[in-house]
Every structure is written in structure tokens, then in C-alpha cells.
Motif scaffolding. Structure first.
Motif, PDB file in Angstrom:
ATOM      1  N   VAL A   1      -5.048   8.760  -0.052  1.00  0.00           N
ATOM      2  CA  VAL A   1      -3.792   9.108  -0.724  1.00  0.00           C
ATOM      3  C   VAL A   1      -4.099   9.830  -2.033  1.00  0.00           C
ATOM      4  O   VAL A   1      -3.464  10.845  -2.357  1.00  0.00           O
ATOM      5  CB  VAL A   1      -2.920   7.850  -0.953  1.00  0.00           C
ATOM      6  CG1 VAL A   1      -1.776   8.127  -1.921  1.00  0.00           C
ATOM      7  CG2 VAL A   1      -2.395   7.326   0.380  1.00  0.00           C
ATOM      8  N   LYS A   2      -5.061   9.323  -2.764  1.00  0.00           N
ATOM      9  CA  LYS A   2      -5.452   9.968  -4.020  1.00  0.00           C
ATOM     10  C   LYS A   2      -5.853  11.420  -3.774  1.00  0.00           C
ATOM     11  O   LYS A   2      -5.459  12.320  -4.524  1.00  0.00           O
ATOM     12  CB  LYS A   2      -6.604   9.214  -4.678  1.00  0.00           C
ATOM     13  CG  LYS A   2      -7.021   9.785  -6.013  1.00  0.00           C
ATOM     14  CD  LYS A   2      -8.159   8.982  -6.627  1.00  0.00           C
ATOM     15  CE  LYS A   2      -8.540   9.509  -7.988  1.00  0.00           C
ATOM     16  NZ  LYS A   2      -9.644   8.721  -8.585  1.00  0.00           N
ATOM     17  N   ALA A   3      -6.606  11.659  -2.720  1.00  0.00           N
ATOM     18  CA  ALA A   3      -7.034  13.026  -2.398  1.00  0.00           C
ATOM     19  C   ALA A   3      -5.819  13.924  -2.149  1.00  0.00           C
ATOM     20  O   ALA A   3      -5.791  15.074  -2.600  1.00  0.00           O
ATOM     21  CB  ALA A   3      -7.949  13.025  -1.185  1.00  0.00           C
ATOM     22  N   GLU A   4      -4.810  13.413  -1.472  1.00  0.00           N
ATOM     23  CA  GLU A   4      -3.592  14.203  -1.241  1.00  0.00           C
ATOM     24  C   GLU A   4      -2.843  14.462  -2.545  1.00  0.00           C
ATOM     25  O   GLU A   4      -2.336  15.560  -2.770  1.00  0.00           O
ATOM     26  CB  GLU A   4      -2.653  13.499  -0.257  1.00  0.00           C
ATOM     27  CG  GLU A   4      -3.043  13.657   1.179  1.00  0.00           C
ATOM     28  CD  GLU A   4      -1.971  13.158   2.132  1.00  0.00           C
ATOM     29  OE1 GLU A   4      -1.742  13.855   3.132  1.00  0.00           O
ATOM     30  OE2 GLU A   4      -1.373  12.082   1.900  1.00  0.00           O
ATOM     31  N   LEU A   5      -2.777  13.451  -3.393  1.00  0.00           N
ATOM     32  CA  LEU A   5      -2.078  13.606  -4.670  1.00  0.00           C
ATOM     33  C   LEU A   5      -2.763  14.622  -5.573  1.00  0.00           C
ATOM     34  O   LEU A   5      -2.112  15.311  -6.348  1.00  0.00           O
ATOM     35  CB  LEU A   5      -1.998  12.265  -5.403  1.00  0.00           C
ATOM     36  CG  LEU A   5      -1.042  11.238  -4.836  1.00  0.00           C
ATOM     37  CD1 LEU A   5      -1.216   9.906  -5.554  1.00  0.00           C
ATOM     38  CD2 LEU A   5       0.398  11.716  -4.931  1.00  0.00           C
ATOM     39  N   PHE A   6      -4.075  14.701  -5.476  1.00  0.00           N
ATOM     40  CA  PHE A   6      -4.841  15.532  -6.394  1.00  0.00           C
ATOM     41  C   PHE A   6      -4.992  16.976  -5.926  1.00  0.00           C
ATOM     42  O   PHE A   6      -5.672  17.765  -6.561  1.00  0.00           O
ATOM     43  CB  PHE A   6      -6.198  14.896  -6.669  1.00  0.00           C
ATOM     44  CG  PHE A   6      -6.119  13.765  -7.665  1.00  0.00           C
ATOM     45  CD1 PHE A   6      -4.958  13.043  -7.871  1.00  0.00           C
ATOM     46  CD2 PHE A   6      -7.222  13.425  -8.406  1.00  0.00           C
ATOM     47  CE1 PHE A   6      -4.895  12.014  -8.786  1.00  0.00           C
ATOM     48  CE2 PHE A   6      -7.175  12.390  -9.336  1.00  0.00           C
ATOM     49  CZ  PHE A   6      -6.007  11.680  -9.524  1.00  0.00           C
TER      50      PHE A   6
ATOM     51  N   ALA B   1      -3.306  11.474   4.967  1.00  0.00           N
ATOM     52  CA  ALA B   1      -3.581  10.043   4.762  1.00  0.00           C
ATOM     53  C   ALA B   1      -2.971   9.106   5.802  1.00  0.00           C
ATOM     54  O   ALA B   1      -3.416   7.971   5.916  1.00  0.00           O
ATOM     55  CB  ALA B   1      -3.090   9.626   3.373  1.00  0.00           C
ATOM     56  N   ASP B   2      -1.986   9.553   6.569  1.00  0.00           N
ATOM     57  CA  ASP B   2      -1.243   8.619   7.422  1.00  0.00           C
ATOM     58  C   ASP B   2      -2.125   7.794   8.363  1.00  0.00           C
ATOM     59  O   ASP B   2      -2.002   6.570   8.419  1.00  0.00           O
ATOM     60  CB  ASP B   2      -0.176   9.345   8.233  1.00  0.00           C
ATOM     61  CG  ASP B   2       1.044   9.720   7.408  1.00  0.00           C
ATOM     62  OD1 ASP B   2       1.041   9.485   6.181  1.00  0.00           O
ATOM     63  OD2 ASP B   2       2.003  10.259   7.995  1.00  0.00           O
TER      64      ASP B   2
ATOM     65  N   ILE C   1       0.857  -1.177   0.000  1.00  0.00           N
ATOM     66  CA  ILE C   1       0.000   0.000   0.000  1.00  0.00           C
ATOM     67  C   ILE C   1       0.898   1.234   0.000  1.00  0.00           C
ATOM     68  O   ILE C   1       1.630   1.471   0.964  1.00  0.00           O
ATOM     69  CB  ILE C   1      -0.940   0.002   1.234  1.00  0.00           C
ATOM     70  CG1 ILE C   1      -1.735  -1.307   1.314  1.00  0.00           C
ATOM     71  CG2 ILE C   1      -1.838   1.224   1.220  1.00  0.00           C
ATOM     72  CD1 ILE C   1      -2.665  -1.558   0.150  1.00  0.00           C
ATOM     73  N   LEU C   2       0.844   2.005  -1.075  1.00  0.00           N
ATOM     74  CA  LEU C   2       1.735   3.145  -1.223  1.00  0.00           C
ATOM     75  C   LEU C   2       1.217   4.392  -0.525  1.00  0.00           C
ATOM     76  O   LEU C   2       0.049   4.762  -0.675  1.00  0.00           O
ATOM     77  CB  LEU C   2       1.965   3.455  -2.712  1.00  0.00           C
ATOM     78  CG  LEU C   2       3.070   2.648  -3.400  1.00  0.00           C
ATOM     79  CD1 LEU C   2       2.849   1.161  -3.318  1.00  0.00           C
ATOM     80  CD2 LEU C   2       3.236   3.097  -4.826  1.00  0.00           C
ATOM     81  N   ASP C   3       2.106   5.000   0.232  1.00  0.00           N
ATOM     82  CA  ASP C   3       1.853   6.282   0.880  1.00  0.00           C
ATOM     83  C   ASP C   3       1.936   7.378  -0.183  1.00  0.00           C
ATOM     84  O   ASP C   3       2.532   7.195  -1.251  1.00  0.00           O
ATOM     85  CB  ASP C   3       2.922   6.500   1.958  1.00  0.00           C
ATOM     86  CG  ASP C   3       2.759   7.774   2.754  1.00  0.00           C
ATOM     87  OD1 ASP C   3       1.668   8.375   2.742  1.00  0.00           O
ATOM     88  OD2 ASP C   3       3.741   8.171   3.415  1.00  0.00           O
ATOM     89  N   THR C   4       1.374   8.524   0.123  1.00  0.00           N
ATOM     90  CA  THR C   4       1.402   9.656  -0.791  1.00  0.00           C
ATOM     91  C   THR C   4       2.826   9.998  -1.215  1.00  0.00           C
ATOM     92  O   THR C   4       3.099  10.268  -2.387  1.00  0.00           O
ATOM     93  CB  THR C   4       0.746  10.895  -0.128  1.00  0.00           C
ATOM     94  OG1 THR C   4      -0.532  10.514   0.383  1.00  0.00           O
ATOM     95  CG2 THR C   4       0.595  12.030  -1.122  1.00  0.00           C
TER      96      THR C   4
END
Length: 167
Positions: free
Chosen positions: A46-51, A109-110, A4-7
Motif C-alpha cells: 500500500v505504501k508503494a502505491e501511495l508513494f 496492493a489488492d 488493515i487500510l487499503d490504498t
């Protein structure tokens, strides 16, 4: 076992300049290959942080990763673990209030990564560029929270070693 990849597994290589999309094509091709075979995944938080940023990394994620790459966090098991992780963070004596607020921030996300993986620790390993620092009063590091809940947390290079992969 799923990784599971972190941001920061996306941000550090690209935005940090270690493996930018336009230079480290083999790295990003390997991420795509592993995502296509469901070996690596992440969660919607994580997606929310990336976006947050509208940049080429966001475009790459949108155009390259499978639609089901970002698994939905919410389930009965993950919500129960979320409450457990939240209680642990709030009552931990090492960390100051700033560290606790940052870890419990619903836009980060953490805490969700820990709770998601702790619901089934035998099935998930978190991949992050964060390093443990259990005595840091000012920040709850992802590897330290993972350790408290029996979740394995490793660096990206260790994931590639585990998988016998190179790029």
C-alpha cells in the motif's frame, strides 16, 4: 483485531476531496491517533502505491505515521496465501482475463492485502472504499476476493463505528 487500510482509504478521502488534509484536520488526526495505538495498520505494498505521487499525502504519511505502520508483506504464511489467492483468481470462471491481469498486477496492493489478511483472518479486517460486485466480469473487487477467503472487508465509516470513534 487490527484494521488493515487499503490504498484508497488514504487516496479517496484526500485526493477525492471528501476529507482533504487541509480541511478535514480532525479526520487525519484520528487516523494518526489510531495508528499511534496500532489499531490500524497497512502493508508495504500500500505504501508503494501511495508513494507513486509526490504530493502532500505522501508527505503526511512520511511525517505522521509511525515507522512500523506499513508492515512487511513477505512471510511464509503470507506467501502461501498469496499462491492460493493467485490460483483462485486465475481459475475463477466469473472474471475475464483483463480482470484477472489487473488483480494479479504486482504493482497493485489488492492481492497482497487479501493474502496478508487471509493468513490470519481472525486478526485482521481490511478497510476499503471498494464495494462488492461479485458478478462484475471485468474487475475483481477487493471485498469479493476477501469474501472468498473469509476475510472481513468493511468501509471506513464502519471501522470508526466498530471502534466507537468519531472525528
Amino acid at each position: 483485531m487490527k484494521y488493515i487500510l487499503d490504498t484508497n482509504s488514504f487516496i479517496t478521502p484526500h485526493r477525492g476531496g471528501y476529507n482533504p488534509l487541509d480541511v478535514a484536520v480532525s479526520f487525519w488526526n484520528k487516523i494518526q491517533e489510531l495508528s499511534d495505538t496500532s489499531v490500524i495498520r497497512s502493508i508495504d505494498k500500500v505504501k508503494a502505491e501511495l508513494f507513486i505521487h509526490d504530493d502532500e499525502l505522501k508527505q503526511w504519511v512520511n511525517n505522521t505515521l509511525p515507522r512500523d505502520f506499513f508492515e512487511r508483506f513477505e512471510s511464509d504464511a503470507t506467501m502461501a496465501k498469496f499462491r492460493e489467492v493467485s490460483t483462485w483468481a486465475q481459475s475463477h470462471r466469473t472474471y475475464n482475463n483483463t480482470a484477472k491481469r489487473k488483480f494479479l498486477d504486482p504493482t497493485k496492493a489488492d492481492i497482497y492485502l487479501v493474502a496478508y489478511s487471509a493468513a490470519h483472518p481472525e486478526d485482521y479486517t481490511i478497510v476499503s472504499f471498494e464495494k462488492p460486485n461479485p458478478h462484475n466480469v471485468g474487475e475483481i473487487k477487493l471485498p469479493d476476493a476477501c469474501d472468498a477467503f473469509g476475510v472481513r472487508c468493511i468501509m471506513m465509516a464502519d471501522m470508526f463505528r466498530d471502534l466507537g470513534q468519531t472525528y
